[in-house]
Write an enzyme that holds these catalytic residues in place. Structure first.
Site, mmCIF file in Angstrom:
data_model
loop_
_atom_site.group_PDB
_atom_site.id
_atom_site.type_symbol
_atom_site.label_atom_id
_atom_site.label_comp_id
_atom_site.label_asym_id
_atom_site.label_seq_id
_atom_site.Cartn_x
_atom_site.Cartn_y
_atom_site.Cartn_z
ATOM 1 N N GLN A 131 2.361 1.072 11.076
ATOM 2 C CA GLN A 131 3.137 2.060 10.319
ATOM 3 C C GLN A 131 2.222 2.942 9.474
ATOM 4 O O GLN A 131 1.597 2.461 8.524
ATOM 5 C CB GLN A 131 4.106 1.302 9.387
ATOM 6 C CG GLN A 131 4.947 2.192 8.506
ATOM 7 C CD GLN A 131 5.760 1.389 7.496
ATOM 8 O OE1 GLN A 131 5.295 0.345 7.023
ATOM 9 N NE2 GLN A 131 6.953 1.841 7.184
ATOM 10 N N GLY A 132 2.186 4.221 9.776
ATOM 11 C CA GLY A 132 1.343 5.149 9.008
ATOM 12 C C GLY A 132 2.179 5.963 8.034
ATOM 13 O O GLY A 132 2.483 7.128 8.303
ATOM 14 N N TYR A 133 2.562 5.352 6.937
ATOM 15 C CA TYR A 133 3.335 6.056 5.907
ATOM 16 C C TYR A 133 2.449 6.351 4.690
ATOM 17 O O TYR A 133 2.163 7.491 4.366
ATOM 18 C CB TYR A 133 4.526 5.188 5.453
ATOM 19 C CG TYR A 133 5.808 5.323 6.250
ATOM 20 C CD1 TYR A 133 5.805 5.595 7.609
ATOM 21 C CD2 TYR A 133 7.050 5.140 5.642
ATOM 22 C CE1 TYR A 133 6.990 5.704 8.329
ATOM 23 C CE2 TYR A 133 8.248 5.249 6.351
ATOM 24 C CZ TYR A 133 8.208 5.526 7.693
ATOM 25 O OH TYR A 133 9.379 5.626 8.388
ATOM 26 N N SER A 134 2.006 5.280 3.988
ATOM 27 C CA SER A 134 1.332 5.446 2.689
ATOM 28 C C SER A 134 -0.016 6.149 2.823
ATOM 29 O O SER A 134 -0.726 5.976 3.811
ATOM 30 C CB SER A 134 1.089 4.083 2.035
ATOM 31 O OG SER A 134 2.267 3.342 2.003
ATOM 32 N N GLU A 249 13.192 -1.612 7.485
ATOM 33 C CA GLU A 249 12.023 -2.338 6.963
ATOM 34 C C GLU A 249 12.436 -3.195 5.762
ATOM 35 O O GLU A 249 12.052 -4.352 5.636
ATOM 36 C CB GLU A 249 10.930 -1.340 6.551
ATOM 37 C CG GLU A 249 9.711 -2.040 5.975
ATOM 38 C CD GLU A 249 8.587 -1.081 5.586
ATOM 39 O OE1 GLU A 249 8.780 0.137 5.656
ATOM 40 O OE2 GLU A 249 7.518 -1.594 5.197
ATOM 41 N N GLU A 372 10.565 -1.387 -8.717
ATOM 42 C CA GLU A 372 11.029 -0.305 -9.601
ATOM 43 C C GLU A 372 11.711 0.792 -8.780
ATOM 44 O O GLU A 372 12.732 1.348 -9.189
ATOM 45 C CB GLU A 372 9.852 0.293 -10.394
ATOM 46 C CG GLU A 372 9.266 -0.632 -11.462
ATOM 47 C CD GLU A 372 8.360 -1.718 -10.882
ATOM 48 O OE1 GLU A 372 8.006 -1.635 -9.684
ATOM 49 O OE2 GLU A 372 8.006 -2.654 -11.626
HETATM 50 C C1 LIG Z 1 1.940 -6.276 1.874
HETATM 51 C C2 LIG Z 1 1.985 -4.785 2.007
HETATM 52 C C3 LIG Z 1 2.054 -4.210 3.266
HETATM 53 C C4 LIG Z 1 2.080 -2.825 3.395
HETATM 54 N N1 LIG Z 1 2.068 -2.301 4.655
HETATM 55 C C5 LIG Z 1 2.081 -0.956 4.792
HETATM 56 C C6 LIG Z 1 2.024 -0.385 6.113
HETATM 57 O O1 LIG Z 1 1.941 -1.089 7.124
HETATM 58 N N2 LIG Z 1 2.044 0.953 6.205
HETATM 59 C C7 LIG Z 1 2.143 1.784 5.106
HETATM 60 O O2 LIG Z 1 2.216 2.988 5.287
HETATM 61 N N3 LIG Z 1 2.153 1.255 3.858
HETATM 62 C C8 LIG Z 1 2.116 -0.089 3.673
HETATM 63 N N4 LIG Z 1 2.115 -0.632 2.399
HETATM 64 C C9 LIG Z 1 2.069 0.265 1.225
HETATM 65 C C10 LIG Z 1 3.339 0.281 0.414
HETATM 66 O O3 LIG Z 1 4.348 0.984 1.077
HETATM 67 C C11 LIG Z 1 3.006 0.882 -0.949
HETATM 68 O O4 LIG Z 1 2.108 0.008 -1.591
HETATM 69 C C12 LIG Z 1 4.230 1.069 -1.832
HETATM 70 O O5 LIG Z 1 5.061 2.059 -1.307
HETATM 71 C C13 LIG Z 1 3.849 1.451 -3.283
HETATM 72 O O6 LIG Z 1 2.978 2.528 -3.306
HETATM 73 P P1 LIG Z 1 1.586 2.471 -4.109
HETATM 74 O O7 LIG Z 1 0.892 1.208 -3.735
HETATM 75 O O8 LIG Z 1 0.886 3.740 -3.881
HETATM 76 O O9 LIG Z 1 2.022 2.326 -5.637
HETATM 77 P P2 LIG Z 1 2.397 3.512 -6.635
HETATM 78 O O10 LIG Z 1 3.405 4.399 -5.998
HETATM 79 O O11 LIG Z 1 1.150 4.140 -7.137
HETATM 80 O O12 LIG Z 1 3.098 2.710 -7.792
HETATM 81 C C14 LIG Z 1 2.362 2.086 -8.850
HETATM 82 C C15 LIG Z 1 3.356 1.483 -9.830
HETATM 83 O O13 LIG Z 1 4.151 2.529 -10.420
HETATM 84 C C16 LIG Z 1 5.533 2.253 -10.256
HETATM 85 N N5 LIG Z 1 6.277 3.492 -10.022
HETATM 86 C C17 LIG Z 1 5.941 4.511 -9.180
HETATM 87 N N6 LIG Z 1 6.886 5.471 -9.219
HETATM 88 C C18 LIG Z 1 7.856 5.056 -10.070
HETATM 89 C C19 LIG Z 1 9.096 5.610 -10.526
HETATM 90 N N7 LIG Z 1 9.536 6.792 -10.084
HETATM 91 N N8 LIG Z 1 9.829 4.879 -11.397
HETATM 92 C C20 LIG Z 1 9.408 3.666 -11.861
HETATM 93 N N9 LIG Z 1 8.231 3.108 -11.469
HETATM 94 C C21 LIG Z 1 7.469 3.776 -10.589
HETATM 95 C C22 LIG Z 1 5.600 1.369 -9.013
HETATM 96 O O14 LIG Z 1 6.791 0.599 -9.003
HETATM 97 C C23 LIG Z 1 4.355 0.523 -9.163
HETATM 98 O O15 LIG Z 1 4.594 -0.546 -10.036
HETATM 99 C C24 LIG Z 1 2.069 -2.011 2.249
HETATM 100 C C25 LIG Z 1 1.999 -2.592 0.974
HETATM 101 C C26 LIG Z 1 1.930 -3.963 0.840
HETATM 102 C C27 LIG Z 1 1.825 -4.564 -0.521
#
Ligand SMILES: Cc1cc2nc3c(=O)[nH]c(=O)nc-3n(C[C@H](O)[C@H](O)[C@H](O)COP(=O)(O)OP(=O)(O)OC[C@H]3O[C@@H](n4cnc5c(N)ncnc54)[C@H](O)[C@@H]3O)c2cc1C
Length: 388
Positions: A131-134, A249, A372
């Site tokens: 999955q290429g999202y993040s 998902e 969150e």
């Molecule tokens: C085990 C695991 C597997 C994953 N696998 C994939 C994958 O296969 N493909 C992929 O694309 N991604 C993957 N991810 C990434 C995942 O989707 C992101 O980690 C997640 O969406 C959070 O983004 P971030 O890490 O950039 O955190 P950030 O968005 O930077 O968030 C940091 C903190 O700020 C808080 N925050 C952010 N915005 C708000 C808001 N508006 N209100 C309140 N709080 C907020 C968050 O809750 C968090 O605590 C995976 C992550 C994990 C942990």
């Protein structure tokens, strides 16, 4: 009911005859999971046989239509099948992002040609997807993603970087969000595309985690050419596909650990019959009741979805609670196991499996959208809270 009874009898007899004894034992570690794919490494001949036998019946994905290789079962029949598998402790024959995420999105948004091309190999475990999202700057605020796909006439040229791409180094293909219109509002210029990870210009770099094992990668795209028929849904409307996929998902994540059985039995395996005192046993009983109620909530939401009555934001409720529950499960297990459960290496602790899984569960409330973010969605879409 008579039909369901005869289906149950048939499924039971077939499972009894076809599920190898080895595939009825609890998973010892993550390597016991079968992910299939072009580079599949099977842990044993029994694991391969089990996947192939289930795939031949379409029972790796029991509810998908038979014309795409699925089992064509009704929701009720699929429940019976899961029930009979649980009774003999049968393992999942195939774990797959294709089954959990891409497939439901293709069924809803794919063209007939895309369904014919991509769904049957998912059922048979031949192609492994990632999955290429993040991206480094786009996690919770996913729609700000910057990976771009430029229109070059007969193909797109993709450039950019993804992060946290689980198993990118093992996957064959990627479903990916890219920006196809840099001038549109951020949710409106995104498209959902598919491409082979062996395409020239794709590279991956593993990321190491606290648990010592890492499914994660950084994934780089450097002038990757993607044919135009690989867009799923309408061009620039990929956000709709992305959101639909995310509901699936989140439901998948909410199910994590639900096939592990009672916490008491798990604790007994880890710590021995009498490893727990009365207070901990009380906490465990409360946990089992909560898990049972949650299983029913999942079933009910599934029934509502089938009837077209489920609010999409319910997947956030399930995801939030499921993540809490799974973390609680492993906190309790670690308490039951005591200091021994913290052992990090060695045969007795099965290479520190309990401790590693406990640490891994901490990520449940991040992956697929953080706690969150789920609470924000619930506040806004379900509770209509002011200011949300
Ligand atoms: C085990 C695991 C597997 C994953 N696998 C994939 C994958 O296969 N493909 C992929 O694309 N991604 C993957 N991810 C990434 C995942 O989707 C992101 O980690 C997640 O969406 C959070 O983004 P971030 O890490 O950039 O955190 P950030 O968005 O930077 O968030 C940091 C903190 O700020 C808080 N925050 C952010 N915005 C708000 C808001 N508006 N209100 C309140 N709080 C907020 C968050 O809750 C968090 O605590 C995976 C992550 C994990 C942990």
């Amino acid at each position: 009911m008579a039909d369901l009874d005869s289906f149950r009898a048939e499924a039971r007899a077939w499972l009894e005859a076809n599920c190898p004894p080895e595939m009825r034992l609890p998973l010892k570690d993550d390597d016991d999971r079968c992910w299939g794919g072009r580079k599949a490494v099977f842990k044993s001949p029994a694991q391969k046989l089990w996947m192939e036998r289930m795939a031949a019946r379409g029972w790796t994905v029991p509810e998908w239509p038979t014309q795409y290789g699925g089992g064509g079962l009704s929701r009720e029949e699929a429940k019976v099948l899961r029930d009979e598998m649980r009774k003999i402790g049968a393992r999942s024959p195939l774990d797959s992002f294709g089954i959990w995420m891409l497939g439901p999105a293709l069924l809803r948004y794919g063209t007939e040609a895309q369904k014919q091309e991509y769904l049957p190999p998912i059922v048979r475990g031949e192609i492994r997807w990632c999955q290429g999202y993040s991206e480094p700057g786009s996690g919770s605020d996913l729609a700000s993603l910057q990976t771009k796909a430029e229109d070059k006439g007969d193909h797109f040229l993709v450039n950019g970087q993804k992060v946290w791409t689980s198993y990118a180094d093992k996957a064959d293909w990627i479903f990916c969000l890219v920006r196809t219109d840099p001038n549109a509002k951020k949710h409106e210029g995104i498209s959902f595309i598919l491409f082979d990870m062996e395409s020239p210009g794709v590279s991956t770099r593993p990321i190491t985690l606290i648990s010592g094992k890492s499914p994660f990668c950084e994934t780089f795209f450097d002038n990757v050419e993607v044919p135009k028929d690989r867009v799923v849904g309408e061009l620039n409307k990929g956000w709709d596909v992305a959101k639909h996929l995310l509901t699936h998902e989140r439901e998948m994540i909410s199910n994590m650990g639900m096939d592990m059985g009672s916490i008491g039995r798990m604790a007994a395996r880890l710590a021995g019959e009498d490893g727990t005192g009365p207070i901990l046993r009380g906490d465990m009983a409360r946990f089992d009741v909560d898990a049972m109620a949650f299983r029913l909530a999942i079933e009910r939401t599934g029934d509502m979805a089938k009837a077209g009555q489920a609010h999409p934001a319910l997947s956030s409720v399930l995801k939030y609670y499921g993540a809490q529950l799974n973390k609680r499960r492993f906190e309790l297990l670690m308490s039951a196991g005591g200091a021994d459960a913290l052992e990090w290496e060695g045969e007795r602790s099965n290479e520190g499996q309990a401790a590693r899984t406990w640490l891994r569960t901490k990520a449940n409330s991040i992956e697929g959208g953080t706690d969150e973010v789920q609470l924000n969605i619930i506040a806004k879409r379900l509770l209509n809270l002011p200011g949300a």
